[in-house]
Design an enzyme around this catalytic site. Structure first.
Site, PDB file in Angstrom:
ATOM      1  CG  ASP A  96      70.483   1.351 -11.053  1.00  0.00           C
ATOM      2  OD1 ASP A  96      69.549   1.554 -11.792  1.00  0.00           O
ATOM      3  OD2 ASP A  96      71.703   1.523 -11.402  1.00  0.00           O
ATOM      4  CB  SER A 119      71.119   4.082 -13.483  1.00  0.00           C
ATOM      5  OG  SER A 119      72.226   3.666 -13.121  1.00  0.00           O
TER       6      SER A 119
END
Length: 327
Positions: free
Chosen positions: A187, A46
């Site tokens: 993510d 991320s």
């Protein structure tokens, strides 16, 4: 004696990526070297994936395009643009109940500005960036080594950065098309918010291929701060799907990070000469600093203080690490 294989791993955490960026800026100051010169492999999830790619993006003369401080400034300058929720969207999509909370144009515009068309294969160090494929229901890793071996995986860095940061409920998935298939990526924090164990596994394979021991590793893991208020039985027992919607992400991210930290402390004890093989830089956060999308000046200042807390509390460890990275 050969130097250890050096790994840097950076957690996910949205705007809280400012914390590891500032820690790395101090490490660059003490070593006098860019991060890409200090590590053989840089992994991230991320916001940590964005940092991993930014730290290894080549610039003029084959040197890193960005310093760690440059990337810290990205959060300060571009955070509000990434997490930009218009009044109309707040009214028609309250609390992200109908769709992702933030439109993709903000984050995609920032990533295009900072990464341009630089390809993954051109990274200045080995890179591992995590994502999760919703259609194939499988973990997905963007890796420089793979990009150099197979052109299908040599995407622009901005594409890898968009995929790894597509946090559920915050941004819609990233649709990445291949010549013969497609990936729908979110993510990597859903399975590896702390990607240090993934990085260690990647290093294990690299060292084995070189005929070296997998114990010959120095791993530095950076957190993005943690705020873990207790969820009481009295409130949690009544939660259904709606009640779990936000807490479940916090629980997964924190639980995974703590598990990986425990595993690596067991797998990488100090070497025979007493030199540490594993460093974890993390800090607790005050109430109100745990949000991943709060870009207010007060929140950013609080994150800056959190980074300073790490650098003060672990000052001797940072100094020793800097000396080792330059030895």
């Amino acid at each position: 004696m050969a130097r250890p294989f050096r790994i840097l791993s950076i957690d996910g955490g949205g705007i809280r990526g400012l914390i590891p960026a500032l820690v790395l800026a101090e490490l660059e100051r003490q070593t006098g070297r860019p991060v890409a010169d200090c590590f053989d492999l840089i992994a991230g999830t991320s916001t940590g994936g964005i940092l991993a790619l930014g730290l290894t993006r080549p610039g003029e003369g084959g040197r890193p395009r960005y310093s760690a401080q440059d990337l810290a400034n990205l959060y300060l300058k571009e955070g509000a643009r990434i997490f930009d929720e218009s009044l109309w969207r707040r009214l028609t999509n309250p609390m992200g109940l109908r769709a992702a909370r933030y439109p993709p144009e903000g984050i995609e515009g920032v990533l295009a500005q900072y990464f341009g068309e630089t390809r993954l294969k051109d990274a200045l160090a080995e890179v591992l960036v995590t994502a999760y494929d919703l259609e194939k229901r499988d973990a997905f890793f963007y890796r420089r080594r793979r990009a150099r071996e197979d052109a299908r995986y040599d995407v622009p860095m901005r594409v890898a950065a968009r995929a790894t940061s597509a946090a559920p409920t915050y941004f819609e998935p990233a649709l990445v098309s291949w010549p013969a298939e497609r990936d729908v990526l979110v993510d990597g924090g859903v399975f590896a918010n702390n990607p240090a164990m993934c990085a260690y596994a990647e290093a294990w394979q690299t060292l084995a291929e070189a005929g070296r021991s997998a114990d010959d590793v120095l791993l530095v893991s950076l957190g993005t701060g943690v705020y873990t208020p207790p969820y009481r039985y009295e409130e949690a027992k009544g939660w259904g799907v709606a009640g779990w919607a936000r807490p479940v992400l916090d629980v997964i991210f924190d639980g995974v990070a703590d598990t990986v930290d425990y595993q690596l402390r067991q797998l990488l004890p100090a070497a025979a000469d007493g030199a540490p093989r594993y460093h974890r830089f993390q800090t607790g956060l005050d109430a109100g600093l745990g949000e991943m999308d709060d870009t207010s000046p007060q929140h950013l200042e609080g994150l800056h203080r959190a980074a300073e807390a790490i650098l003060q509390r672990q000052a001797a460890e940072v100094e020793a690490l800097a000396k080792r990275l330059t030895s």
